[in-house]
Design a protein around this motif. Structure first.
Motif, PDB file in Angstrom:
ATOM      1  N   GLU A 194      11.764 -18.323 -48.475  1.00  0.00           N
ATOM      2  CA  GLU A 194      12.742 -17.460 -47.808  1.00  0.00           C
ATOM      3  C   GLU A 194      12.117 -16.141 -47.398  1.00  0.00           C
ATOM      4  N   ALA A 195      11.208 -15.630 -48.232  1.00  0.00           N
ATOM      5  CA  ALA A 195      10.572 -14.348 -47.946  1.00  0.00           C
ATOM      6  C   ALA A 195       9.799 -14.398 -46.634  1.00  0.00           C
ATOM      7  N   VAL A 196       9.035 -15.462 -46.420  1.00  0.00           N
ATOM      8  CA  VAL A 196       8.213 -15.515 -45.223  1.00  0.00           C
ATOM      9  C   VAL A 196       9.064 -15.791 -43.982  1.00  0.00           C
ATOM     10  N   ILE A 197      10.126 -16.582 -44.127  1.00  0.00           N
ATOM     11  CA  ILE A 197      11.005 -16.843 -42.980  1.00  0.00           C
ATOM     12  C   ILE A 197      11.692 -15.554 -42.541  1.00  0.00           C
ATOM     13  N   THR A 198      12.144 -14.754 -43.503  1.00  0.00           N
ATOM     14  CA  THR A 198      12.765 -13.465 -43.173  1.00  0.00           C
ATOM     15  C   THR A 198      11.771 -12.570 -42.444  1.00  0.00           C
ATOM     16  N   GLN A 199      10.564 -12.538 -42.949  1.00  0.00           N
ATOM     17  CA  GLN A 199       9.513 -11.717 -42.341  1.00  0.00           C
ATOM     18  C   GLN A 199       9.217 -12.150 -40.915  1.00  0.00           C
ATOM     19  N   MET A 200       9.115 -13.470 -40.680  1.00  0.00           N
ATOM     20  CA  MET A 200       8.754 -13.975 -39.359  1.00  0.00           C
ATOM     21  C   MET A 200       9.908 -13.819 -38.365  1.00  0.00           C
ATOM     22  N   ARG A 201      11.154 -13.962 -38.834  1.00  0.00           N
ATOM     23  CA  ARG A 201      12.297 -13.724 -37.945  1.00  0.00           C
ATOM     24  C   ARG A 201      12.295 -12.293 -37.428  1.00  0.00           C
ATOM     25  N   GLU A 202      12.091 -11.355 -38.341  1.00  0.00           N
ATOM     26  CA  GLU A 202      12.095  -9.942 -37.955  1.00  0.00           C
ATOM     27  C   GLU A 202      10.962  -9.643 -36.980  1.00  0.00           C
ATOM     28  N   ARG A 203       9.849 -10.320 -37.146  1.00  0.00           N
ATOM     29  CA  ARG A 203       8.681 -10.033 -36.318  1.00  0.00           C
ATOM     30  C   ARG A 203       8.866 -10.533 -34.888  1.00  0.00           C
ATOM     31  N   SER A 204       9.588 -11.632 -34.711  1.00  0.00           N
ATOM     32  CA  SER A 204       9.700 -12.248 -33.388  1.00  0.00           C
ATOM     33  C   SER A 204      11.068 -12.116 -32.739  1.00  0.00           C
ATOM     34  N   ALA A 205      12.043 -11.575 -33.468  1.00  0.00           N
ATOM     35  CA  ALA A 205      13.426 -11.565 -32.956  1.00  0.00           C
ATOM     36  C   ALA A 205      13.538 -10.939 -31.577  1.00  0.00           C
ATOM     37  N   ARG A 206      12.887  -9.823 -31.351  1.00  0.00           N
ATOM     38  CA  ARG A 206      13.054  -9.092 -30.096  1.00  0.00           C
ATOM     39  C   ARG A 206      12.161  -9.638 -28.993  1.00  0.00           C
ATOM     40  N   ILE A 207      10.905  -9.945 -29.310  1.00  0.00           N
ATOM     41  CA  ILE A 207       9.951 -10.309 -28.251  1.00  0.00           C
ATOM     42  C   ILE A 207       9.867 -11.813 -28.008  1.00  0.00           C
ATOM     43  N   ARG A 208      10.397 -12.628 -28.926  1.00  0.00           N
ATOM     44  CA  ARG A 208      10.369 -14.090 -28.745  1.00  0.00           C
ATOM     45  C   ARG A 208      11.759 -14.639 -29.073  1.00  0.00           C
ATOM     46  N   PRO A 209      12.723 -14.375 -28.231  1.00  0.00           N
ATOM     47  CA  PRO A 209      14.123 -14.676 -28.550  1.00  0.00           C
ATOM     48  C   PRO A 209      14.426 -16.158 -28.720  1.00  0.00           C
ATOM     49  N   LYS A 210      13.652 -17.040 -28.082  1.00  0.00           N
ATOM     50  CA  LYS A 210      13.951 -18.474 -28.183  1.00  0.00           C
ATOM     51  C   LYS A 210      13.302 -19.127 -29.405  1.00  0.00           C
ATOM     52  N   MET A 211      12.468 -18.381 -30.114  1.00  0.00           N
ATOM     53  CA  MET A 211      11.787 -18.912 -31.300  1.00  0.00           C
ATOM     54  C   MET A 211      12.756 -18.915 -32.476  1.00  0.00           C
ATOM     55  N   SER A 212      12.788 -20.017 -33.240  1.00  0.00           N
ATOM     56  CA  SER A 212      13.674 -20.081 -34.406  1.00  0.00           C
ATOM     57  C   SER A 212      12.848 -20.269 -35.679  1.00  0.00           C
ATOM     58  N   TYR A 213      13.289 -19.615 -36.750  1.00  0.00           N
ATOM     59  CA  TYR A 213      12.671 -19.729 -38.068  1.00  0.00           C
ATOM     60  C   TYR A 213      13.754 -20.115 -39.067  1.00  0.00           C
ATOM     61  N   LEU A 214      13.535 -21.191 -39.849  1.00  0.00           N
ATOM     62  CA  LEU A 214      14.549 -21.722 -40.746  1.00  0.00           C
ATOM     63  C   LEU A 214      13.958 -21.981 -42.129  1.00  0.00           C
ATOM     64  N   VAL A 215      14.714 -21.613 -43.150  1.00  0.00           N
ATOM     65  CA  VAL A 215      14.313 -21.967 -44.515  1.00  0.00           C
ATOM     66  C   VAL A 215      14.664 -23.438 -44.723  1.00  0.00           C
ATOM     67  N   MET A 216      13.632 -24.246 -44.961  1.00  0.00           N
ATOM     68  CA  MET A 216      13.890 -25.686 -45.054  1.00  0.00           C
ATOM     69  C   MET A 216      12.733 -26.371 -45.786  1.00  0.00           C
ATOM     70  N   ASP A 217      13.054 -27.369 -46.553  1.00  0.00           N
ATOM     71  CA  ASP A 217      12.064 -28.169 -47.273  1.00  0.00           C
ATOM     72  C   ASP A 217      11.671 -29.349 -46.388  1.00  0.00           C
ATOM     73  N   VAL A 218      10.377 -29.499 -46.119  1.00  0.00           N
ATOM     74  CA  VAL A 218       9.935 -30.585 -45.237  1.00  0.00           C
ATOM     75  C   VAL A 218      10.201 -31.960 -45.839  1.00  0.00           C
ATOM     76  N   LEU A 219      10.518 -32.013 -47.135  1.00  0.00           N
ATOM     77  CA  LEU A 219      10.822 -33.303 -47.755  1.00  0.00           C
ATOM     78  C   LEU A 219      12.270 -33.723 -47.509  1.00  0.00           C
ATOM     79  N   GLN A 220      13.078 -32.772 -47.021  1.00  0.00           N
ATOM     80  CA  GLN A 220      14.484 -33.090 -46.765  1.00  0.00           C
ATOM     81  C   GLN A 220      15.010 -32.097 -45.721  1.00  0.00           C
ATOM     82  N   MET A 221      14.778 -32.427 -44.440  1.00  0.00           N
ATOM     83  CA  MET A 221      15.124 -31.500 -43.365  1.00  0.00           C
ATOM     84  C   MET A 221      16.533 -31.774 -42.833  1.00  0.00           C
ATOM     85  N   ASP A 222      17.133 -30.757 -42.240  1.00  0.00           N
ATOM     86  CA  ASP A 222      18.515 -30.839 -41.748  1.00  0.00           C
ATOM     87  C   ASP A 222      18.615 -31.232 -40.276  1.00  0.00           C
TER      88      ASP A 222
END
Length: 704
Positions: free
Chosen positions: A84-112
């Motif tokens: 969660e820490a890294v997803i929060t960090q990456m969202r804040e970093r790209s929110a303004r300059i990369r609006p179409k980029m999405s960052y999600l907290v998710m386990d690759v063993l069980q994705m939504d």
């Protein structure tokens, strides 16, 4: 020190969400890149990513790869990570300059995500982190991840995974997607020579491209491919094992290059180069450094191709010999190339063309790219080797009987156990018999056909052996056999030996050349040969001209048991006892004989079997100087009179052991005795090898 505290306590922590949460909170905003950035990966990844693709980046961490992809036009990108820490960090970093980029907290063993949501799943190091070992818990995690990747990918979609391709990781991935019927292609990323010395990975980076294709009922098509660096066209393999072996060979090669660029030692490094189509070993390379050479522009690097059949010679088959070869050639770094049996080679020019690019990667890092590197060899051709027979012994493993062309006009037959393929177990010279008139005509027709084929441009295989040959029983190929026979001069009245009734015990048959020579030249001798392996007797009889008889008997038995039993029943039986038996334990510093044959209690039994003036002759092959000294001390306790004769250019040392303490003969006495015996052996009408001079052999014998 803060950086060190971020390292896991054990490899299993790489698969832990708690570890990565702690890692990214502790690391802050500094990007953590596994296995390179976009510009380094672009030549390969760019082939499998389209600008319009929907891309899922699994285990994104705080890598800048997604941002770099977005900035060059790939804008349909979803990133997931368990932290969660890294997803929060990456969202804040790209929110303004990369609006179409999405960052999600998710386990690759069980994705939504819904089924078939993406065209590409991009993984840079996540699989390596999850699959920390080959235990079932880690393998289960990997299979769950693969299942999720397959679920969210569309047909025609690609799972693109950047990995170090550790053996267990590669096997797990290839096994899974092969069973699922996916197309599998593996790329080795290009690397510059010397990268490892600049702090980068010594192991090469690979990219797995697993493409989900529709299964066609009844189709058995499986695509397994490898694209090596600098090679645009993929090589296709017919089995998972061959593909994995080819990747392993590339890794070993990269490690070798890294080691070469760092090493300052004069030791040698070895590596197998495999056939790109079959994965079978094709060339054995030894890289030898000769630091004594003063470097100039023209003597930095050379390649030496060893002709077929000569790789077992001391100069080419031992580290000491290769060092001497490098010194005499006068090059700072020399790569010797041995040609594997069971592989076909067109000729010297074809081998050079095949090796040129690959071997150049082993050149010193400061060698000019335009520098011409010489290919060296002996005699200018690749030699001739033909396998006549192949089988497996229950005691000694797989073996071959092969014919090779020597450095003169003669051909030689060899027995080689493949567990120790650089050692010739037995060797005999082939003697051509005179062909009949019909055969002469047939040979002329055969040669005429070859010329016609050559003129037409069709390929002609010229590396065939003459098929009208028999064994030359008068010639002892093995130098240690020559010395062992010469040692019989130490028996009483050597001038009478050719006609005297003498009894000889030989432990170790091999091809049978030694006991057969004694049988043929010591006309009243009675010889017992003890051989533990019945397969060896079959080979000697069928392929080396050996034939037991009334005076030459073979006992299939363990030499230790045979001597122990006979010593109790029949002491003082033999005039000479010879040990020519190798050890199957390659871990010891002594390869001949096995250690049990030189234990003091056993040597006492050997002494019991000998007549008072008899001689015990031992072929000793010991590379461990301390162990050799221990063996010599044990032998000296049992046999007060001990002579030694080293074989020039080999490790073999022949020991002549006697129990009597009569006056010790001088070297002059020995040479005189040898001349007397040789004269007695060289009788009119009996073939004799003119190069076999007993007096010269005994001149180098030393009292120990």
């Amino acid at each position: 020190m803060a950086e060190l505290r971020l390292l896991p306590k054990c490899a299993e922590e790489f698969a832990s969400a708690a570890y990565w949460e702690r890692f990214f909170r502790g690391r802050g905003e500094r990007a953590f890149e596994w296995y390179g950035e976009w510009e380094e990966l672009r030549p390969t990844l760019g082939r499998y990513l389209r600008l319009r693709d929907s891309i899922l980046v699994v285990g994104c961490g705080n890598s800048e790869l997604s941002e770099q992809l977005y900035d060059v036009g790939y804008q349909d990108i979803a990133n997931v990570d368990i932290s969660e820490a890294v997803i929060t960090q990456m969202r804040e970093r790209s929110a303004r300059i990369r609006p179409k980029m999405s960052y999600l907290v998710m386990d690759v063993l069980q994705m939504d995500f819904p089924d078939e949501r993406f065209q590409v799943v991009l993984d840079k190091g996540t699989l390596d982190a999850l699959l920390t070992d080959q235990e079932e818990a880690a393998l289960s995690r990997a299979r769950r991840m693969f299942s999720e990747v397959g679920r969210v990918l569309q047909f025609g979609g690609r799972y693109v995974c950047v990995s170090l391709a550790q053996a267990h990781v590669l096997k797990a991935a290839v096994d899974y997607f092969f069973q699922e019927g996916w197309m599998i292609r593996i790329h080795q990323l290009s690397s510059n020579r010397g990268d490892a010395s600049k702090g980068k990975f010594a192991l090469p980076i690979f990219v797995y491209v697993m493409t989900r294709i529709r299964h066609v009922p009844g189709s058995a098509l499986h695509i397994l491919e490898l694209c090596a660096e600098k090679q645009d066209k993929p090589v296709r393999f017919n089995s998972i094992e061959h593909l994995i072996e080819a990747v392993k060979e590339r890794q070993q090669y990269a490690l070798l290059r890294s080691q070469l660029n760092k090493t300052s030692s004069s030791g040698s490094i070895s590596l197998d180069l495999c056939n790109k189509d079959t994965g079978q070993a094709r060339y054995l390379l030894h890289v030898v450094h000769n630091l004594a050479v003063k470097v100039s522009r023209d003597n930095q690097f050379a390649i030496f191709i060893i002709p077929q059949g000569r790789e077992t010679e001391w100069l080419f088959g031992t580290e000491e010999g290769r060092k001497q070869l490098a010194a005499s050639a006068g090059f700072r770094r020399l790569v010797t190339v041995a040609l594997h049996r069971d592989q076909h080679y067109e000729g010297m020019e074809a081998i050079q063309a095949e090796l040129s690019e690959k071997v150049m990667e082993l050149a010193p890092p400061d060698l000019s790219a335009h520098q011409q590197v010489p290919f060296l060899s002996v005699g200018g051709d690749i030699g001739i080797r033909t396998i006549q027979h192949r089988d497996t012994s229950t005691l000694s493993g797989e073996y071959v009987v092969e014919d090779v062309k020597g450095d003169d006009a003669h051909y030689f037959r060899r027995l080689i156990f493949l567990s120790n393929r650089n050692v010739v177990q037995s060797e005999a010279r082939l003697a051509p018999r005179t062909p009949h008139k019909g055969e002469m005509k047939g040979n002329k027709k055969h040669k005429k056909k070859k010329k016609e084929k050559a003129a037409s441009g069709d390929p002609v295989k010229l590396t065939t052996l003459p098929d009208n040959q028999s064994i030359d029983k008068s010639y002892l190929c093995c130098a240690h056999h020559r010395v062992m026979v010469a040692g019989l001069c130490l028996l009483k009245n050597p001038e009478c030996l050719p006609e005297a009734l003498i009894r000889v015990l030989v432990i170790g048959l091999g091809g049978g050349s030694l006991p057969l020579f004694i049988h043929d030249y010591f006309l009243q001798s009675c010889i017992d040969v003890v051989e533990i392996d019945p397969a060896v007797l079959d080979v000697a009889t069928c392929w080396f001209g050996f034939s037991p008889g009334d005076r030459l008997k073979v006992h299939i038995a363990d030499g230790l048991v045979y001597i122990s039993s006979l010593a109790a029943k029949a002491p003082n039986t033999y005039d000479a006892i010879m040990f020519d038996v190798d050890s199957k334990d390659t871990a010891l510093g002594m390869s001949c004989p096995p250690a049990a044959f030189v234990e003091e209690t056993f040597l006492q039994k050997v002494r019991t079997l000998l007549k008072t003036e008899g001689i015990f002759i031992l072929n000793l092959v010991c590379r461990d100087s301390i162990l050799r000294d221990e063996v010599m001390a044990i032998i000296r306790k049992t046999f007060p009179l001990l002579y030694a004769r080293r074989i020039e250019g080999e490790v073999n040392e022949i020991l002549f052991c006697q129990q009597q303490t009569r006056q010790k003969p001088t070297s002059v006495d020995l040479r005189g005795t040898a001349k007397i015996l040789e004269k007695a052996l060289r009788q009119p009408g009996r073939a004799w090898d003119s190069t076999y001079v007993l007096s010269d052999i005994l001149e180098a014998v030393k009292l120990v």
